[in-house]
Motif scaffolding. Structure first.
Motif, short mmCIF file in Angstrom:
data_model
loop_
_atom_site.label_atom_id
_atom_site.label_comp_id
_atom_site.label_asym_id
_atom_site.label_seq_id
_atom_site.Cartn_x
_atom_site.Cartn_y
_atom_site.Cartn_z
N UNK A 109 6.01 -3.02 7.87
CA UNK A 109 6.88 -2.25 6.97
C UNK A 109 8.28 -2.84 6.95
N UNK A 110 8.95 -2.59 5.84
CA UNK A 110 10.35 -3.01 5.73
C UNK A 110 11.00 -2.18 4.63
N UNK A 111 12.24 -1.74 4.86
CA UNK A 111 12.93 -1.08 3.74
C UNK A 111 13.13 -2.07 2.60
N UNK A 146 0.85 -1.19 0.00
CA UNK A 146 0.00 0.00 0.00
C UNK A 146 0.89 1.24 0.00
N UNK A 147 0.30 2.39 -0.32
CA UNK A 147 1.09 3.62 -0.36
C UNK A 147 1.31 4.12 1.07
N UNK A 148 2.29 5.03 1.19
CA UNK A 148 2.59 5.60 2.50
C UNK A 148 1.38 6.36 3.04
N UNK A 149 0.63 7.00 2.14
CA UNK A 149 -0.55 7.75 2.60
C UNK A 149 -1.62 6.81 3.16
N UNK A 150 -1.80 5.67 2.48
CA UNK A 150 -2.77 4.69 2.97
C UNK A 150 -2.30 4.09 4.30
N UNK A 151 -1.00 3.92 4.42
CA UNK A 151 -0.45 3.37 5.66
C UNK A 151 -0.82 4.26 6.84
N UNK A 153 8.81 7.18 6.16
CA UNK A 153 9.12 5.77 6.38
C UNK A 153 10.50 5.36 5.85
N UNK A 154 11.06 6.13 4.90
CA UNK A 154 12.35 5.76 4.31
C UNK A 154 13.44 6.74 4.74
N UNK A 155 14.67 6.33 4.49
CA UNK A 155 15.79 7.21 4.81
C UNK A 155 16.55 7.56 3.53
N UNK A 156 17.33 8.64 3.60
CA UNK A 156 18.09 9.08 2.43
C UNK A 156 19.19 8.06 2.13
N UNK A 157 19.39 7.81 0.84
CA UNK A 157 20.51 6.96 0.44
C UNK A 157 21.04 7.45 -0.91
N UNK A 158 22.23 8.02 -0.90
CA UNK A 158 22.84 8.50 -2.14
C UNK A 158 23.71 7.42 -2.81
N UNK A 159 23.64 6.21 -2.28
CA UNK A 159 24.44 5.12 -2.87
C UNK A 159 23.53 4.17 -3.65
N UNK A 160 24.09 3.60 -4.71
CA UNK A 160 23.34 2.63 -5.50
C UNK A 160 23.22 1.30 -4.73
N UNK A 161 23.99 1.17 -3.66
CA UNK A 161 23.86 -0.03 -2.81
C UNK A 161 22.72 0.21 -1.82
N UNK A 175 -3.21 2.42 9.61
CA UNK A 175 -2.62 2.00 10.89
C UNK A 175 -3.50 2.42 12.07
N UNK A 176 -4.39 3.39 11.84
CA UNK A 176 -5.28 3.83 12.90
C UNK A 176 -6.63 3.10 12.90
N UNK A 177 -6.82 2.20 11.94
CA UNK A 177 -8.09 1.47 11.87
C UNK A 177 -7.99 0.25 12.79
N UNK A 178 -8.93 0.11 13.72
CA UNK A 178 -8.87 -1.06 14.61
C UNK A 178 -8.94 -2.36 13.80
N UNK A 179 -8.16 -3.32 14.22
CA UNK A 179 -8.18 -4.62 13.54
C UNK A 179 -7.23 -4.71 12.36
#
Lengths: 527, 313
Positions: free
Chosen positions: A282-284, A264-269, A326-334, A273-277
């Motif tokens: 998440x995972x990078x 799902x998209x970050x906006x939907x997340x 939810x994500x972090x900056x990464x300027x590397x191709x790794x 996440x606030x909906x009961x049940x």
């Protein structure tokens, strides 16, 4: 005595009846998990006529000799162990004993040899054939079967990414299938693999099902580990329901039409996440999102302009916006989840507007328009372009957005016909494969953005090398060189966001992003 | 009438041929390569060339057209590039889904909207008329996907009365099939109701102003008899033309609704085939839509004399 019989009947009969009723209920109503898919699968043939959904689906039915673990390293799957000769040219796989195909026949080394011969036949049109027929790092010269459970691959050159390539989901994990999967004339019938699920009903355009393989032989590990480990299935059926529209998919989850939405998209997340049940997982992931430059463009051929662009982007702000934090900056191709992502790879571009302005002035840039291609199929690429345009305005870089349909953008990418492009590479699970996707000779492969002979030499060494510390040193050199050349600006790796209904146990998101339904149970059936 | 039908069908042949050329050429002008879309960002030049060759895309466009049209004339629309399925059965299967929804929805919308339009015209400028016109305009203005999502939310999520996603074939389980079809049919009925009611009202107002209606009233006929016997038949002719156009338009696919309700209809198939550059499926879809337009218009023309006695075929 009579009293005991009466007592036994008094308590025993109802208890027995309840047990029988429960068993009948269980037998009558097989457990089912419904998973939302944004599109139908294309075929059931591993690595042939496939897409992301087809790969995710087929990885439940077939298994390769090796497979990706949870941390994207490679581990044995059907193989008990793998030994590599000192010269790096011979790979010996010893198969696990007792593994059965879904037609009940035992797995043998001859089946492995047959499957690989099938894949290496150009008529099969296996997606990953170029990686093994000499067009890639090395060529498979010979596959032999010295013992019933031992298979030996001989290659022409050392290949540090051979096992990683074999494990790729887009190659169908190089899944081993029984020869009965293919008709006498070579046409594909249906997959008969060794995985925890068998192929169920496929209603094209609606859903495709998996049935639990009751005689599955799991590995000895206690838990699943990526695409390997203990892959025992706990539910009788899994149905992948085709729901192309994201809003409808969300409605389906909320109404019980599906139990799992793997992506799902970050906006939907933020909403779900606030909906009961509902539980969010998440995972990078290892997708590579960034801006590509055409280094042969008269304007962008000047590294000072490319560097100025790289220095003008406020990456923290951009990534926070793109991924909802939810994500972090990464300027590397790794990718950040790779075992090769170290302190050197963590080094990125500073946010330095003064230096950017100085570089632009030195390069003689005076506001000439630069076209940046974006598309709306993948909103993150479009947003990346819009944010870049706004940020680059601050230093006077005149970005003009050109919005194309995805198919048109892909064609422009392939031909190298662009100035700048917001792009996201599909995941590469080895650092060498990540560098390989962007590095090459533009005369031969116009899609490659980094055409630097020194980088190519380093890449070839990394591809041939199997020793981790030596590979790390090569990747560090490549990263430093790439930061200086700026053929592209890597911005971030995405985040896989899965949402599952309460009562679904064992479902996890992971760096390879694909949904996995083995090891997953419904609360009632798992107890 | 038989000659008229033959003439109209004869006229359709060059139209279909022209459309086939246009469709074939236009699709190939769209940037994007199906082989590339299949291979993705990892495609090397040799794999791409092999894939193009296996899909028959390495021939010239003219050769590709001739191969395709020859197959079409023998009743074979080819195979999908994406799924390798035969196109004709795929189209027929998907068309049956779209047609079920469209025919029921348009029939319902017409059955409700025509009397409503007639009533509004009879009560022209009254509060009731204004209310009906406002309601029809509102329904006409609401985008179908939004209305669909609202209904999904209300009846699928909040009340939980109807399933939100999926589709069951009528032949497999009629009762279950109905539960899956209710929401898309209601959505489409509401959307089309607005247009048909407004047209029915406008054409009835025109007819009610004519002398023969005044004459009928002067004869002492009841308002009911004037409306049903004299006004409706003449007023329905333009509405029938609109219904024909709506049918032709919708039978070609209700892609947005099919996407919202995850229905495997021909509209969604066409959208998917555009994104995948699945030329054979796209060509088949467009050819089907053209045939539907021709046939629906023919049916409308054939039925016209039933409503308007002035029309002779």
């Amino acid at each position: 005595m009579h009293h005991y019989v009466k007592k036994a009947l008094y308590f025993g009969v109802p208890t027995l009846s309840l047990c029988l009723a429960a068993l009948t209920l269980q037998a009558g109503e097989p457990s089912l998990i419904k998973v939302g898919f944004n599109g139908d699968i294309r075929s059931t043939e591993p690595g042939v006529n496939r897409d992301e959904n087809s790969d995710a689906f087929i990885m439940h039915i077939v298994e390769g000799l090796v497979a990706y673990r949870e941390d994207a390293s490679v581990g044995p799957m059907l193989a008990k162990d793998v030994t590599i000769s000192d010269d790096g040219l011979t790979y010996t796989f010893t198969l696990r004993e007792g593994v059965k195909f879904q037609n009940g026949k035992p797995l043998t080394a001859e089946d492995v040899k047959w499957t690989w011969q099938h894949y290496l036949d150009p008529k099969t049109q296996w997606r990953c054939l170029p990686e093994f027929d000499g067009r890639g790092v090395s060529k498979i010269l010979d596959i032999s079967v010295p013992e019933p459970l031992k298979v030996v691959f001989r290659i022409d050159k050392p290949n540090g990414v051979l096992l990683a390539t074999m494990s790729r989901p887009d190659c169908g994990g190089s899944g081993i299938v029984h020869p009965d999967s293919v008709a006498a004339d070579g046409t594909w019938i249906a997959p008969i693999g060794t995985g925890p699920f068998t192929l169920g009903q496929w209603k094209q355009g609606q859903y495709v099902e998996l049935n639990r393989f009751k005689d599955y032989t799991p590995r000895a590990e206690a838990k699943p580990d990526g695409f390997t480990g203990n892959k025992q299935a706990f539910v009788d059926r899994v149905r992948f329901v085709v729901i192309p529209d994201a809003a409808s998919a969300k409605a389906a989850l909320l109404s019980g039409g599906v139990d799992v939405l793997p992506d799902v998209t970050a906006m939907d997340e933020a909403e779900l996440k606030n909906v009961p049940g509902m539980q969010v997982r998440t995972s990078p992931v290892m997708t590579l999102g960034g801006l590509l430059f055409q280094t042969r463009d008269p304007l962008l051929g000047d590294v000072r302009i490319r560097r100025a662009v790289a220095l003008s982007l406020d990456y923290s702000q951009m990534v926070a916006t793109l991924s909802n934090g939810l994500s972090t900056v990464n300027n590397s191709i790794i990718p950040t989840t790779s075992a090769y992502y170290d302190a050197t790879a963590h080094t990125g571009y500073p946010y330095d507007l003064d230096e950017a302005r100085r570089l632009l002035k030195a390069a003689g840039y005076h506001g000439q328009p630069i076209k940046l291609i974006v598309n709306k199929r993948y909103p993150q690429m479009f947003d990346m372009g819009v944010l870049s345009q706004a940020m680059l305005q601050a230093v006077g870089v005149n970005i003009v957005l050109e919005t194309l349909e995805w198919g048109a953008q892909l064609e422009r990418y392939q031909s190298g016909n662009f100035q700048m492009m917001a792009f996201s590479y599909s995941p590469r699970f080895d650092a060498a494969l990540s560098y390989e996707s962007v590095t090459g000779n533009k005369d031969k492969e116009p899609r490659k953005v980094w055409d630097n002979p020194k980088a190519l030499v380093l890449l070839r060494e990394a591809q041939s090398e199997s020793v981790a510390p030596k590979r790390q040193a090569l990747f560090d050199q490549l990263h430093t060189l790439m930061l200086a050349d700026v053929p592209m600006v890597m911005i971030y790796n995405g985040t896989s966001i899965g949402v599952v209904k309460a009562g679904i146990e064992g479902y996890r998101s992971w760096p390879i992003s694909k949904p996995r339904l083995w090891g997953v149970s419904l609360a009632a059936t798992s107890k | 009438m038989f000659r008229f039908i033959l003439h109209r069908l004869g006229m359709a042949v060059p139209t279909l041929l022209l459309i086939s050329v246009m469709v074939f050429a236009l699709i190939r002008f769209i940037p994007g390569d199906p082989a590339l879309l299949m291979l993705g960002d990892m495609a090397d030049a040799q794999s791409l060339a092999q894939m193009r060759s296996s899909l028959g895309l390495d021939h010239s466009v003219v050769t590709q057209y001739l191969i395709w049209i020859k197959s079409v004339l023998s009743g074979d629309l080819g195979f999908s590039i994406s799924t390798r399925q035969a196109v004709l059965p795929l189209l027929l299967e998907r068309f049956s889904v779209s047609a079920t929804i469209v025919l029921v929805a348009v029939a319902l919308a017409t059955l409700i909207a025509v009397p409503v339009g007639l009533f509004a015209a009879w009560k022209q400028n009254s509060a009731m008329d204004l209310g009906l016109v406002a309601g029809a305009t509102l329904l006409l203005s609401i985008p179908s996907f939004w209305l669909g999502l609202l209904l999904l939310y209300a009846f699928g999520i909040k009340l939980g009365w109807l399933p939100v996603v999926g589709y069951v074939m009528f032949a497999d389980d009629p009762l279950k099939a109905i539960t899956y079809l209710v929401l898309p049919i209601v959505t489409l009925t509401l959307v089309e109701f607005g247009a048909i009611a407004r047209m029915a009202r406008a054409s009835t107002i025109e007819v009610l102003r004519l002398d023969y209606i005044a004459h009928a009233r002067a004869k002492g006929l009841s308002e009911g008899a004037v409306l049903w016997r004299h006004a409706l038949r003449n007023a329905f002719a333009p509405t029938w033309t609109l219904v024909g156009l709506i049918l032709g338009n919708l039978l070609g696919g209700i892609a947005v609704l099919e996407t919202v309700f995850t229905l495997p209809g021909v509209g969604r198939l066409m959208v998917d085939s555009i994104f995948a550059r699945d030329y054979p499926v796209l060509q088949g879809c467009l050819l089907l839509i053209t045939c539907i337009y021709v046939l629906v218009n023919l049916c409308v023309d054939l039925l016209y004399p039933l409503f308007d006695p002035r029309v002779k075929l």
